[in-house]
Design an enzyme around this catalytic site. Structure first.
Site, PDB file in Angstrom:
ATOM      1  N   THR A   1       0.820  -1.209   0.000  1.00 44.25           N
ATOM      2  CA  THR A   1       0.000   0.000   0.000  1.00 44.25           C
ATOM      3  C   THR A   1       0.857   1.265   0.000  1.00 44.25           C
ATOM      4  OG1 THR A   1      -1.517   1.271   1.398  1.00 44.25           O
ATOM      5  CG2 THR A   1      -0.118  -0.272   2.535  1.00 44.25           C
TER       6      THR A   1
ATOM      7  N   GLU B   1       0.248   3.661   1.827  1.00 41.12           N
ATOM      8  CA  GLU B   1       0.198   4.210   3.191  1.00 41.12           C
ATOM      9  C   GLU B   1       1.509   4.038   3.953  1.00 41.12           C
ATOM     10  OE1 GLU B   1      -3.248   3.412   5.518  1.00 41.12           O
ATOM     11  OE2 GLU B   1      -4.584   3.463   3.802  1.00 41.12           O
TER      12      GLU B   1
HETATM   13  P1  NAD Z   1      -9.576  -7.620   2.097  1.00 41.37           P
HETATM   14  O1  NAD Z   1      -9.606  -7.291   3.538  1.00 41.37           O
HETATM   15  O2  NAD Z   1     -10.787  -7.374   1.269  1.00 41.37           O
HETATM   16  O3  NAD Z   1      -9.194  -9.165   1.919  1.00 41.37           O
HETATM   17  C1  NAD Z   1      -8.187  -9.786   2.650  1.00 41.37           C
HETATM   18  C2  NAD Z   1      -8.295 -11.289   2.425  1.00 41.37           C
HETATM   19  O4  NAD Z   1      -7.220 -11.926   3.131  1.00 41.37           O
HETATM   20  C3  NAD Z   1      -9.597 -11.904   2.944  1.00 41.37           C
HETATM   21  O5  NAD Z   1     -10.122 -12.814   2.016  1.00 41.37           O
HETATM   22  C4  NAD Z   1      -9.157 -12.625   4.220  1.00 41.37           C
HETATM   23  O6  NAD Z   1      -9.959 -13.751   4.538  1.00 41.37           O
HETATM   24  C5  NAD Z   1      -7.728 -13.021   3.858  1.00 41.37           C
HETATM   25  N1  NAD Z   1      -6.891 -13.226   5.057  1.00 41.37           N
HETATM   26  C6  NAD Z   1      -6.765 -12.387   6.135  1.00 41.37           C
HETATM   27  N2  NAD Z   1      -5.923 -12.914   7.022  1.00 41.37           N
HETATM   28  C7  NAD Z   1      -5.492 -14.100   6.517  1.00 41.37           C
HETATM   29  C8  NAD Z   1      -4.585 -15.100   6.962  1.00 41.37           C
HETATM   30  N3  NAD Z   1      -3.985 -15.009   8.154  1.00 41.37           N
HETATM   31  N4  NAD Z   1      -4.365 -16.174   6.168  1.00 41.37           N
HETATM   32  C9  NAD Z   1      -4.991 -16.289   4.967  1.00 41.37           C
HETATM   33  N5  NAD Z   1      -5.853 -15.386   4.493  1.00 41.37           N
HETATM   34  C10 NAD Z   1      -6.104 -14.294   5.253  1.00 41.37           C
HETATM   35  O7  NAD Z   1      -8.321  -6.850   1.505  1.00 41.37           O
HETATM   36  P2  NAD Z   1      -8.141  -6.123   0.081  1.00 41.37           P
HETATM   37  O8  NAD Z   1      -8.747  -4.779   0.165  1.00 41.37           O
HETATM   38  O9  NAD Z   1      -8.555  -7.069  -0.973  1.00 41.37           O
HETATM   39  O10 NAD Z   1      -6.557  -5.938   0.075  1.00 41.37           O
HETATM   40  C11 NAD Z   1      -5.720  -6.960  -0.442  1.00 41.37           C
HETATM   41  C12 NAD Z   1      -4.272  -6.522  -0.310  1.00 41.37           C
HETATM   42  O11 NAD Z   1      -4.060  -5.310  -1.017  1.00 41.37           O
HETATM   43  C13 NAD Z   1      -3.834  -6.255   1.135  1.00 41.37           C
HETATM   44  O12 NAD Z   1      -2.530  -6.751   1.287  1.00 41.37           O
HETATM   45  C14 NAD Z   1      -3.864  -4.735   1.247  1.00 41.37           C
HETATM   46  O13 NAD Z   1      -2.914  -4.296   2.183  1.00 41.37           O
HETATM   47  C15 NAD Z   1      -3.492  -4.328  -0.160  1.00 41.37           C
HETATM   48  N6  NAD Z   1      -4.018  -3.024  -0.616  1.00 41.37           N
HETATM   49  C16 NAD Z   1      -5.359  -2.766  -0.534  1.00 41.37           C
HETATM   50  C17 NAD Z   1      -5.855  -1.568  -1.053  1.00 41.37           C
HETATM   51  C18 NAD Z   1      -7.329  -1.228  -0.998  1.00 41.37           C
HETATM   52  O14 NAD Z   1      -7.706  -0.107  -1.367  1.00 41.37           O
HETATM   53  N7  NAD Z   1      -8.197  -2.139  -0.612  1.00 41.37           N
HETATM   54  C19 NAD Z   1      -4.973  -0.632  -1.619  1.00 41.37           C
HETATM   55  C20 NAD Z   1      -3.599  -0.932  -1.666  1.00 41.37           C
HETATM   56  C21 NAD Z   1      -3.153  -2.144  -1.173  1.00 41.37           C
HETATM   57  O1  DAU Z   2      -4.193   3.852   0.224  1.00 40.73           O
HETATM   58  C1  DAU Z   2      -4.399   2.470   0.163  1.00 40.73           C
HETATM   59  C2  DAU Z   2      -5.239   2.008   1.335  1.00 40.73           C
HETATM   60  O2  DAU Z   2      -6.578   2.442   1.072  1.00 40.73           O
HETATM   61  C3  DAU Z   2      -5.210   0.494   1.543  1.00 40.73           C
HETATM   62  O3  DAU Z   2      -3.911   0.109   1.891  1.00 40.73           O
HETATM   63  C4  DAU Z   2      -6.191   0.069   2.647  1.00 40.73           C
HETATM   64  O4  DAU Z   2      -6.220  -1.349   2.744  1.00 40.73           O
HETATM   65  C5  DAU Z   2      -7.569   0.570   2.277  1.00 40.73           C
HETATM   66  O5  DAU Z   2      -8.498   0.244   3.289  1.00 40.73           O
HETATM   67  C6  DAU Z   2      -7.540   2.085   2.041  1.00 40.73           C
HETATM   68  O6  DAU Z   2      -7.290   2.789   3.288  1.00 40.73           O
HETATM   69  P1  DAU Z   2      -8.100   4.131   3.656  1.00 40.73           P
HETATM   70  O7  DAU Z   2      -8.016   4.333   5.103  1.00 40.73           O
HETATM   71  O8  DAU Z   2      -7.713   5.253   2.765  1.00 40.73           O
HETATM   72  O9  DAU Z   2      -9.582   3.640   3.194  1.00 40.73           O
HETATM   73  P2  DAU Z   2     -11.024   3.828   3.883  1.00 40.73           P
HETATM   74  O10 DAU Z   2     -12.022   3.383   2.869  1.00 40.73           O
HETATM   75  O11 DAU Z   2     -11.095   3.198   5.217  1.00 40.73           O
HETATM   76  O12 DAU Z   2     -11.139   5.405   4.063  1.00 40.73           O
HETATM   77  C7  DAU Z   2     -11.004   6.280   2.958  1.00 40.73           C
HETATM   78  C8  DAU Z   2     -11.138   7.700   3.472  1.00 40.73           C
HETATM   79  O13 DAU Z   2     -12.509   7.901   3.898  1.00 40.73           O
HETATM   80  C9  DAU Z   2     -10.292   8.015   4.681  1.00 40.73           C
HETATM   81  O14 DAU Z   2      -9.853   9.368   4.599  1.00 40.73           O
HETATM   82  C10 DAU Z   2     -11.238   7.855   5.872  1.00 40.73           C
HETATM   83  C11 DAU Z   2     -12.584   8.264   5.279  1.00 40.73           C
HETATM   84  N1  DAU Z   2     -13.764   7.564   5.838  1.00 40.73           N
HETATM   85  C12 DAU Z   2     -13.747   6.200   5.841  1.00 40.73           C
HETATM   86  C13 DAU Z   2     -14.823   5.490   6.357  1.00 40.73           C
HETATM   87  C14 DAU Z   2     -14.810   3.973   6.362  1.00 40.73           C
HETATM   88  C15 DAU Z   2     -14.873   8.296   6.315  1.00 40.73           C
HETATM   89  O15 DAU Z   2     -14.898   9.529   6.264  1.00 40.73           O
HETATM   90  N2  DAU Z   2     -15.917   7.583   6.839  1.00 40.73           N
HETATM   91  C16 DAU Z   2     -15.927   6.211   6.897  1.00 40.73           C
HETATM   92  O16 DAU Z   2     -16.919   5.631   7.391  1.00 40.73           O
END
Ligand code: NAD
Ligand code: DAU
Length: 334
Positions: free
Chosen positions: A123, A125
């Protein structure tokens, strides 16, 4: 090719599996997922019976399970993680366990299995946060994680690089912006707000909605990983850029698509450690030929429609789930 995808029942992992099997029909995928609260088998329903797809329910922290899952694997794409920042504020230790220890267990097993590639999904972050006029992150930006989530992901990135430098494990890393798309758990901003509104509730917008994120369609993320696997340099880090938007702007867009007004916004306190802005310089990936194919405003509308039409997927996930708003404002034990 045979791929091991970890966390393939989650949001990005499940979209990646659909994308990969569609575009690489001769490849096989093994999906190793613990099925935590964030893992949804329903997202992969149409793969039941597909001879190129195998599901293993298991924990990436379990060495035996991981060793077995890695037999005959060419490429690992590692998504499995605890991924929600709010949860990390309330319950940090599971983030350290899964994201740091789990990644180390996978790296060890990958060395033993002599895999051809290990791609680690991380990420933006990990680089901390930015002010409005700061230049975007790049791969040389010093790490400065500020939440238990981002610190645990930073720890995993360092381990992945250490296995490249110490043992020559063939790794690549991507640090991506915020994803949006189908099958995203309703805990994250966009699906939470859409589903709250569809349920007739208000949307809890932190602060004045001034925080800024970059947004990338999840299928563009899948394409970016494909490109890194095909053309990336081993040992390199690739930042994946999205389109920059303020949270209030995103909220207004969702309200607009649903024909609702600003009165549906409830302004709430910030989460502890709330990062102000993330932005990425994606030039290393662009040099490999990457260009986004999804436009945020158009595809956000499509995503809103998907949640409208797929209530069977998300309604059961919201039912009975505790809301963490107070805890993320007060912190651990608050
Ligand atoms: P998610 O939370 O939707 O899914 C995570 C998955 O991992 C789930 O299916 C869960 O069951 C599995 N999991 C959790 N712990 C586990 C364990 N101990 N063993 C095996 N499986 C396990 O997450 P996502 O949003 O799909 O994110 C996937 C990856 O991408 C993460 O590594 C996250 O840090 C990264 N990422 C996410 C975002 C985003 O915006 N969602 C952005 C940048 C990077
Ligand atoms: O930048 C990549 C990251 O983006 C990933 O690594 C994380 O897994 C993913 O969850 C996401 O993190 P954020 O914290 O940016 O995502 P989130 O959807 O939780 O929040 C997005 C923005 O919206 C953040 O500024 C917080 C705000 N927010 C979020 C929620 C859930 C609100 O204002 N209200 C809310 O209820």
């Amino acid at each position: 090719m045979k791929l091991l995808v970890t966390g393939g029942a989650g949001f990005i992992g499940s979209n990646f599996i659909h994308y990969w099997l569609k575009n690489h029909p001769d490849d096989k995928i093994v999906n190793l997922d613990k099925l935590t609260y964030a893992g949804h088998m329903e997202s992969l329903k149409n793969l039941e019976g597909n001879p190129n797809y195998q599901f293993i329910k298991g924990d990436i922290c379990d060495e035996e399970v991981v060793k077995k899952a890695m037999q005959g694997i060419d490429i690992i794409v590692h998504f499995a993680a605890e991924s929600h920042v709010d949860r990390s504020v309330v319950d940090p230790l599971i983030f350290v366990k899964t994201n740091v220890l789990g990644t180390a267990v996978l790296l060890n097993a990958a060395l033993g299995a002599k895999v051809k590639k290990f791609h680690h999904v991380s990420t933006d972050e990990v680089y901390g946060d930015l002010d409005v006029n700061d230049p975007p992150f790049n791969p040389d930006t010093p790490y400065d994680p500020r939440t238990p989530y981002s610190a645990s992901k930073a720890g995993s990135d360092h381990l992945v690089r250490a296995y490249f430098k110490t043992y020559g494990l063939p790794i690549t890393i991507s640090n991506c912006a915020n994803n949006y798309g189908f099958y995203q758990d309703p805990e994250k901003l966009i699906p939470r707000f859409i589903t709250n509104l569809l349920d007739g509730e208000k949307v809890p917008l932190m602060g004045k909605g001034e925080n800024i994120r970059e947004w990338l369609h999840v299928l563009d993320h899948a394409r970016a990983i494909e490109l890194i696997l095909e053309k990336g340099t081993l040992g390199e880090t690739y930042l994946i850029q999205g389109e920059e938007r303020g949270n209030l702007e995103v909220t207004m867009k969702i309200l607009d698509v649903l024909g609702l007004g600003e009165d549906r916004i409830e302004y709430v306190e910030h989460r502890l450690g709330h990062d102000f802005r993330y932005a990425n310089n994606g030039s290393e990936l662009e040099a490999l030929g990457f260009k986004r194919t999804y436009n945020f405003d158009e595809s956000l509308e499509e995503v809103v429609r998907w949640y409208q039409e797929n209530k069977d997927w998300w309604k059961p996930l919201k039912k009975g789930r505790p809301v963490l708003d107070r805890e993320v404002q007060k912190g651990y034990g608050g």
